[in-house]
Design an enzyme around this catalytic site. Structure first.
Site, short mmCIF file in Angstrom:
data_model
loop_
_atom_site.label_atom_id
_atom_site.label_comp_id
_atom_site.label_asym_id
_atom_site.label_seq_id
_atom_site.Cartn_x
_atom_site.Cartn_y
_atom_site.Cartn_z
N ASP A 95 0.04 2.99 3.19
CA ASP A 95 0.76 3.15 1.92
C ASP A 95 2.26 3.26 2.11
OD1 ASP A 95 -1.55 3.10 0.31
OD2 ASP A 95 -1.96 5.19 0.77
N CYS A 96 2.79 2.62 3.12
CA CYS A 96 4.21 2.71 3.46
C CYS A 96 4.95 1.44 3.04
CB CYS A 96 4.34 2.92 4.97
SG CYS A 96 6.04 2.99 5.59
N GLY A 97 6.25 1.58 2.81
CA GLY A 97 7.06 0.42 2.49
C GLY A 97 7.07 -0.61 3.60
N THR A 99 4.38 -1.26 5.53
CA THR A 99 3.01 -1.69 5.81
C THR A 99 2.88 -3.21 5.98
OG1 THR A 99 2.06 0.24 4.69
CG2 THR A 99 0.62 -1.66 4.95
#
Length: 217
Positions: A95-97, A99
């Protein structure tokens, strides 16, 4: 005024409907859509600290090949099997920018056959990896076509729960020079074919960037 607000809302709804992917949450879909903006921002605001290099060829006091870690199937992997291979270790999250870097990592995995990529999912940063190992594997394969090894979820930040692999990567007494623990998801560490840590790359450095490609060659 209300008409303008209505138009903005409509455009936002259309954008969300266009970017929504079947096997991703809304957040994950939006992040994937705007990832090129992350890349552009990082190119504009690039800092020297984004990359650290073992320029003096410091040897590790503790052998990289003495390390062990479990893969996402729960099997214990002895790092001695990686002798003679270049190894890239990355802490990851769903759920990371950053990813979408999974896709870039898969690209270099296909391009460099002597490169071993080990992805360690971690929930250390803003709880951006809440899934279990099986869910993470499914997410990576369906959405990014990942075929490189996924390890069991661990903690990567300094502290009593830090995994031994990341303790080695961030302790000068073990690796010889680098004290930088991951600052965010998708921090990257490159180990050469002799088991020497040669590079640290911050999350802002994309796997397909020129500086990363130079380090691999």
């Amino acid at each position: 005024m209300l008409k303008k607000v209505g138009i903005v809302v409509l455009l936002l709804v259309i954008f969300l409907l266009l970017v929504k992917r079947k096997n991703m949450s809304w957040k994950q879909s939006v992040v994937r859509a705007i990832y090129p903006l992350f890349v552009l921002k990082d190119k504009w605001f690039k800092k020297p600290s984004f990359q650290q290099t073992n320029t003096t060829q410091q040897q590790p006091p503790v052998s990289f090949y003495s390390l062990q870690a479990k893969n996402n199937k729960g099997e214990l992997i002895d790092f001695s099997i990686y002798k003679g291979k270049q190894v890239l270790i990355v802490n990851t999250a769903s759920d990371c920018g950053y990813t979408p870097q999974y896709e870039e990592l898969e690209s270099i995995h296909q391009q460099y056959k002597d490169l071993v990529i080990l992805a360690f999912p971690a929930n250390d940063f803003k709880e951006q990896e809440k899934k279990g190992d099986a869910e993470i594997e499914q997410f990576c394969k369906i959405n990014y076509g990942v075929t490189f090894p996924l390890m069991s979820k661990v903690s990567v930040v300094k502290g009593p729960e830090q995994h031994p692999v990341f303790r080695w990567l961030s302790d000068t007494a073990q690796n010889g020079w680098c004290k930088r623990a991951p600052v965010w998801n998708f921090s990257k560490y490159l180990i050469n074919k002799e088991g020497v840590l040669t590079h640290y790359f911050a999350p802002q450095v994309q796997p397909l960037s020129p500086e990363f490609q130079v380090a691999l060659e």
